[in-house]
Design an enzyme around this catalytic site. Sequence first.
Site, short mmCIF file in Angstrom:
data_model
loop_
_atom_site.label_atom_id
_atom_site.label_comp_id
_atom_site.label_asym_id
_atom_site.label_seq_id
_atom_site.Cartn_x
_atom_site.Cartn_y
_atom_site.Cartn_z
CG ASN A 46 -1.78 1.43 1.35
OD1 ASN A 46 -1.95 2.29 0.57
ND2 ASN A 46 -2.75 1.23 2.16
CG ASP A 103 -7.86 2.90 -8.60
OD1 ASP A 103 -7.97 2.25 -9.50
OD2 ASP A 103 -7.57 2.12 -7.52
CB THR A 113 -0.15 1.02 -18.56
OG1 THR A 113 -1.55 1.50 -18.99
CG2 THR A 113 0.69 2.06 -18.57
CD GLU A 114 -1.27 -4.65 -18.37
OE1 GLU A 114 -0.76 -3.74 -17.93
OE2 GLU A 114 -0.55 -5.67 -18.94
CD GLU A 115 -7.42 0.73 -16.45
OE1 GLU A 115 -8.61 0.88 -16.67
OE2 GLU A 115 -7.09 -0.29 -16.10
C1 LIG Z 1 -6.75 1.53 -12.66
S1 LIG Z 1 -5.43 0.64 -12.34
C2 LIG Z 1 -3.89 1.09 -13.21
C3 LIG Z 1 -3.08 0.14 -13.47
C4 LIG Z 1 -1.54 0.54 -14.19
N1 LIG Z 1 -0.97 1.26 -13.62
C5 LIG Z 1 -2.49 0.67 -15.71
O1 LIG Z 1 -2.09 1.77 -16.06
O2 LIG Z 1 -2.75 -0.40 -16.30
C6 LIG Z 1 -4.96 1.42 -10.55
C7 LIG Z 1 -4.06 0.47 -9.78
O3 LIG Z 1 -3.52 0.81 -8.72
C8 LIG Z 1 -3.66 0.06 -7.67
N2 LIG Z 1 -3.73 0.83 -6.07
C9 LIG Z 1 -4.78 1.69 -5.74
N3 LIG Z 1 -4.14 2.17 -4.54
C10 LIG Z 1 -2.97 1.65 -4.18
C11 LIG Z 1 -2.23 1.71 -3.29
N4 LIG Z 1 -2.53 2.43 -2.05
N5 LIG Z 1 -1.04 1.21 -3.29
C12 LIG Z 1 -0.68 0.42 -4.19
N6 LIG Z 1 -1.50 -0.01 -5.54
C13 LIG Z 1 -2.65 0.84 -5.26
C14 LIG Z 1 -4.80 -0.57 -7.74
O4 LIG Z 1 -5.25 -1.81 -6.98
C15 LIG Z 1 -4.65 -0.72 -9.27
O5 LIG Z 1 -4.34 -2.05 -9.73
#
Ligand SMILES: C[S@@+](CC[C@H](N)C(=O)[O-])C[C@H]1O[C@@H](n2cnc3c(N)ncnc32)[C@H](O)[C@@H]1O
Lengths: 458, 288
Positions: free
Chosen positions: B164, B187, B262-264
């Site tokens: 986290n 997010d 990135t996947e997103e």
């Molecule tokens: C919408 S995804 C984007 C993933 C990747 N960066 C992409 O562009 O494909 C956001 C990611 O951030 C992670 N995330 C959210 N809060 C987090 C935190 N406090 N620490 C680590 N990861 C976190 C979520 O679990 C999620 O997998």
Amino acid sequence: MTLPYHLVKVCGSIVFAAQGGDIHSFSSALQHISTWKYPAVQQADESKAPSAETEESPAPEGPPAKRRKVENGKDSVSNGQPKSKKNAQAMPKRPCALALTSDNNTILSADKFGDVYALPLLPTTTTTTTGSESAPSPLPSQPQSRSATPSTPTTTTTPAAGQTPPLFKSQANELTVHTKRNLRALENQKISLGRRALAEQLGANRPQFESTLLLGHVSMLTAICVGTVSVAGGKPREYILTADRDEHIRVSRAAPQAHVIEGFCLGHEEFVSRLCVAPGGKAEVLISGGGDDDLFVWDWVKGEVLGRAAVLEHVKGVAGQEEASKVAVTRVFACTWEGRTGVFVVVERVPALFHYDFLEDNTLQHRETIPLPANPLDVDLVEAAVAAPRLLVAVDTATSTSTEGRGSSLIALEKGEAGWRQSRVEDLPAGGDITMSTTELQKILYSTESLRKLSDFD
Amino acid sequence: MGGDKIKKDKRQKREEYRAAIRQEGVSELPRKKFYRQRAHANPFSDHQLIYPPSPDQMDWSSLFPHYVVDEPQDQQTPAPETSTSQDLAPLKVKRISKDVEVADIGCGFGGLLIALAPTMPDTLILGLEIRVSVTHFVEDRIKALRAQNDEAKLYRNVGVLRANTMKFLPNFFRKGQLSKIFICFPDPHFKARKHKQRIVSTTLNSEYAYVLRPGGIVYTITDVPNLHEWMVQHFDAHPSFERVPEEEQEADPCVAIMRTETEEGKKVERHKGEKHVALFRRLEDPAW
Ligand SMILES: C[S@@+](CC[C@H](N)C(=O)[O-])C[C@H]1O[C@@H](n2cnc3c(N)ncnc32)[C@H](O)[C@@H]1O
């Protein structure tokens, strides 16, 4: 039942002791001087005080707004609303810990959402912003907490309702002794009892409440203090030290550069609940305690651990505590006399005071365990014109095992030839009666252990 | 210490076990569908996280086994992660020859990590992700890619950790350790009530500034205009950062990778959405 004294604070020659919503002042000979009663504390409210908490869950999941909405159906808020109509009141987030900046002008308030706000000790009477003129004053409805800027202060002012004078000012005037530290004591005691009352007070008499977001952890804050180090040939540097439930101790510069994190003191493996900067010319040394078995000693300027000192081991030595397997440190208090520094430690629900010597080489050495007739809640040094130190300890008499332990909840400890002589402070003012169950009260008085994370593995 | 330490040791053994499995050379790429997880994890709750008490006590050797320095060095502070309760001998942590310098915060399924790895072969890159099974996916993906590219020695410089980052960044990284931080498609947390969960805020930006060295860059990208504005506003407002001018931004090869890999980002591409990029440079701290 009668509430115990739960906070003691010595300000020069005056001793303040808080008991529920009351603050009593005493001379250093421990003679009662006066009592200040929190205005809105009423029996009816007190009995509901614990359940009136709007946010008790340890996981901060609050609204982004600086002020929380409190559903308040009480008609003691004389705003003409019908009793049945729920009335949303704004209140600031409840502080978890407070400190004063070294110039004694600013209160640093650390909250459970991890944020630290600066509040002027004596608020101005105008509702316009303080701080930088360039920063636009946000609308009260605009979410500002995490969006506020640490260094270009975004100042939020709670709008004043009517012509009510500022809360803190009027309280200061009530006190016979007009020091700034007594306001701090006042602040401290608001944390525990009378929270409902505070909510009402703030709702009814909206003080002008200016606050500037200085810094923030995402973890719940548990302790805050100010550290100052002298710089050869320069101005002394002031820092803000903050501790959180997630084992961190953070060292930031003081305002206006509070956005700069200088370092961390990392090594705790359980929550940190208490910070204490060493006295006696050792301003760069920090002693911290919490849910770990040991106290930690740090050079907080360098972010290095200097040593540890066992606590659990000595807790186990206290009669009846053989089964003790963990500790929650609730006080770490250091003071100097006759050229030596003593550190006194209170552990939650343990009827003793743990006395350590803080030595020249920065080690903490357990000197003695001072048994007490009941659980201590707070301790301070009474500055008397005597060579031997005299401590004032607030104890929770309800936890006393013997009848001898009942009675006065303030105990003076005097260092004599043959150890610490204990005497009850008998000249206590009447009051502090409350209708509240012991369990409810205990939940309020002993909340530190609940900081421990339950989610350990396997 | 007693009980808690033992528990943590068990945890660590599991970790090591997993690390050992990883090295057995599974070369089939993992399939995403076996690793899906609820979209959001609350960054405020405790979770069951593994993290070192301080960066000095972090054992990087299982993440970057090819960088392990042969001679394990004595640790000044005992590292509970590597000890067992019976182990009374001085504790050792296997050292690696480099420090992680690039972090992908909320790395999701790891597309950025995998694309960046060959472009900076001498730099250690770490993805941090809060969701467990998503992290496992990336772990297995890296494991497979390393096996497939063993001869070319690719992907040895990339690793992933469950963490986290909103709470524990300083547990992993020392002051000024990082040169780049990526925050890709975070997010959005649309509701005002949830803004506190956003991974960018002025108070959190102080932590990013702490782990970044002066001159280091924070890369942000999002398809949500609102969130883009939010991030720009909050980094702009923070005295430790300045916006990187567009010309310089577009000349940075990492930006192109971030846009497409990135996947997103790929999802946004398929939906013909916009991508908003903003870079921020870590400034020197002001004089006292
Ligand atoms: C919408 S995804 C984007 C993933 C990747 N960066 C992409 O562009 O494909 C956001 C990611 O951030 C992670 N995330 C959210 N809060 C987090 C935190 N406090 N620490 C680590 N990861 C976190 C979520 O679990 C999620 O997998």
